[in-house]
Design an enzyme around this catalytic site. Structure first.
Site, PDB file in Angstrom:
ATOM      1  NE  ARG A  66      10.656 -16.889  -8.375  1.00 28.93           N
ATOM      2  CZ  ARG A  66      11.063 -18.148  -7.964  1.00 28.93           C
ATOM      3  NH1 ARG A  66      11.025 -18.530  -6.993  1.00 28.93           N
ATOM      4  NH2 ARG A  66      11.531 -18.668  -8.870  1.00 28.93           N
ATOM      5  CE1 TYR A 118      -5.758   1.701   0.163  1.00 25.72           C
ATOM      6  CE2 TYR A 118      -5.541  -0.784  -0.238  1.00 25.72           C
ATOM      7  CZ  TYR A 118      -5.348   0.298  -1.099  1.00 25.72           C
ATOM      8  OH  TYR A 118      -4.784   0.917  -1.853  1.00 25.72           O
ATOM      9  CG  ASP A 190      -1.208  -0.469   7.584  1.00 18.71           C
ATOM     10  OD1 ASP A 190      -0.138   0.179   7.211  1.00 18.71           O
ATOM     11  OD2 ASP A 190      -1.598  -0.839   6.619  1.00 18.71           O
ATOM     12  CE  LYS A 215      -0.586   3.998  -1.388  1.00 18.40           C
ATOM     13  NZ  LYS A 215      -1.389   3.019  -0.435  1.00 18.40           N
TER      14      LYS A 215
HETATM   15  C1  LIG Z   1      -2.579   2.537  -0.542  1.00 19.14           C
HETATM   16  C2  LIG Z   1      -2.471   1.207   1.250  1.00 19.14           C
HETATM   17  C3  LIG Z   1      -2.207  -0.449   1.011  1.00 19.14           C
HETATM   18  C4  LIG Z   1      -1.933  -0.906  -0.161  1.00 19.14           C
HETATM   19  O1  LIG Z   1      -0.369  -0.975  -0.149  1.00 19.14           O
HETATM   20  P1  LIG Z   1      -0.761  -1.234  -2.109  1.00 19.14           P
HETATM   21  O2  LIG Z   1       1.437  -0.660  -2.308  1.00 19.14           O
HETATM   22  O3  LIG Z   1      -0.900   0.577  -2.831  1.00 19.14           O
HETATM   23  O4  LIG Z   1      -0.198  -2.209  -2.444  1.00 19.14           O
HETATM   24  C5  LIG Z   1      -2.176  -0.764   2.759  1.00 19.14           C
HETATM   25  N1  LIG Z   1      -2.040  -0.371   3.135  1.00 19.14           N
HETATM   26  C6  LIG Z   1      -2.690   1.163   3.636  1.00 19.14           C
HETATM   27  C7  LIG Z   1      -2.898   1.933   4.496  1.00 19.14           C
HETATM   28  C8  LIG Z   1      -2.372   1.937   2.232  1.00 19.14           C
HETATM   29  O5  LIG Z   1      -3.009   3.265   2.479  1.00 19.14           O
END
Ligand SMILES: *Cc1c(COP(=O)(O)O)cnc(C)c1O
Length: 401
Positions: A66, A118, A190, A215
């Protein structure tokens, strides 16, 4: 010529040790070295919860997975190198990484964010953290006057997503960083849509860069994982404490898969960008298509800033139909053969989706229309398939309306 062993030693912990190596080399090698026990060139999947100690607290740097695991360490070093950061930290999901950053704040603190975020991020802000006393303001950050007006002396964090989702708008990161400095707020970006191949927010003055590695970084739609990179020792300590305390740790198998993804990030992104540019040009000239939103188009309002802060324009496109009709949009969405109708993005395969009824269905219609999220808006995550097939696929689907 650099000896193989040197590459691995220089890139084993982070990119700052190997400033002369370029992105594609770091993508393949950074954070990794051949397994000292066997010589295996690939980092092993250390599928273990605990580590044997020779005496209490005498171990080889790991005591419990962890808190830390060698496969995760390798991925963290790799991502830090790609973002040009001193520290990389990996989480069980993108959301878990945002959650950990927000837990670095205190009740009463104010967070300013752009309004086309998001959806999961808005839910976390409003439904999880507002009840715990954090305060949030969402503004249109393409208008810097709105950012300036919304800043208060309680503003501790500015949260920016650029390109935005689903309108693919561009926010001027350097300008937001300058405004943040006037109140002493940190800036978190982000960077999921751009990836470090196209945009490195820390170099533009941001304090934290966050990824849904689910992604483009993973790139194959086969894992859920999050990451944060920072040059701040204080943030690194805070975030590592969160992972250990709350258990937001990714498993070693997912770390291995994400690292397999980063090895081709530069190749995939170049193809995503090439295909997207072709499709954007095609869509812009198509009589049945209304407004096309892609920062690579000279006509796009974000084009100039995107050119300044990104090295290319990415693989995400949105467009409305000339006749803004939801039923017609549904016909296009169900009429493609190569583009699969699905949420998410950033994988090698092309996806098509309808924000108004899928990813952004929870946004009230009035609010959607005000921000430009039309009923017929269609979002594409352009994959790395043959561009001719993608173009013909969209042409055929648009022929159905
Ligand atoms: C998918 C996404 C998230 C969340 O990420 P997860 O891996 O699904 O928890 C946050 N910000 C953006 C821009 C995203 O496309």
């Amino acid at each position: 010529m650099i000896e193989q062993q040197d590459i691995h030693q220089q890139t084993a912990s982070n990119g700052q040790e190997a400033p002369h190596l370029r992105f594609g080399t770091l993508a393949v090698h950074a954070g990794q070295r051949p397994d000292p026990a066997t010589g295996a060139i690939m980092t092993p999947i250390y599928q273990t919860s605990t580590f044997v100690q020779s005496a209490p607290n005498e171990h080889k740097g790991y005591d419990y997975s962890r808190a830390g695991n060698p496969t995760r360490t390798a991925l963290e070093g790799n991502l830090a190198a790609l973002e040009g950061a001193a520290h990389g930290l990996c989480f069980s999901s993108g959301m878990a990484s945002i959650d950990a950053i927000l837990k670095g704040l205190r009740p009463g603190d104010h967070v300013l964010a752009n309004n086309d975020l998001y959806g999961g991020t808005i839910r976390l802000f409003k439904q999880v953290f507002e009840p715990f006393g954090l305060r949030f303001s969402l503004v249109d950050m393409t208008d810097l006057a709105q950012v300036e007006q919304a800043l208060t002396k309680e503003t501790k964090l500015i949260w920016v997503e650029t390109p935005t989702n689903p309108l693919i708008r561009i926010i001027d990161l350097r300008a937001v960083v300058d405004l943040a400095k006037t109140v002493g707020a940190d800036v978190a970006v982000d960077n999921t849509f751009a990836t470090p191949f196209l945009q490195r927010p820390l170099e533009l003055g941001a304090d934290l860069v966050m990824h849904s590695a689910t992604k483009y970084i993973g790139g194959h739609s086969d894992l859920i994982l999050g990451a944060v990179c920072t040059n701040s020792d204080a943030w690194e300590e805070r975030l590592r404490f969160q992972i250990k305390s709350t258990g937001a740790a990714p498993g070693p198998m997912d770390c291995f898969l994400a690292m397999r993804g980063t090895k081709t990030l530069h190749l995939r992104m170049a193809r995503h960008c090439e295909n997207a540019r072709r499709l954007a040009d095609f869509l812009e000239a198509h009589p049945k298509v209304g407004r096309v939103r892609y920062p690579g188009l000279a006509s796009d309002p974000g084009h100039a800033i995107a050119k300044k802060q990104m090295s290319d324009f990415g693989g995400m496109i949105s467009f409305s139909l000339a006749d803004d009709d939801m039923e017609k949009a549904h016909r296009v969405l169900t009429g493609t053969e190569v583009f699969a109708l699905a949420e998410s993005l950033g994988g090698v395969e092309s996806l098509i989706e309808h924000p108004a009824s899928m990813t952004h269905a929870s946004v009230p219609a009035e609010e959607r229309h005000r921000t430009g999220l039309d009923d017929s808006l269609i979002r594409l995550s352009v994959g790395v398939e043959d561009g001719d097939d993608l173009l013909e696929d969209l042409d055929r689907a648009l022929g159905l309306i």
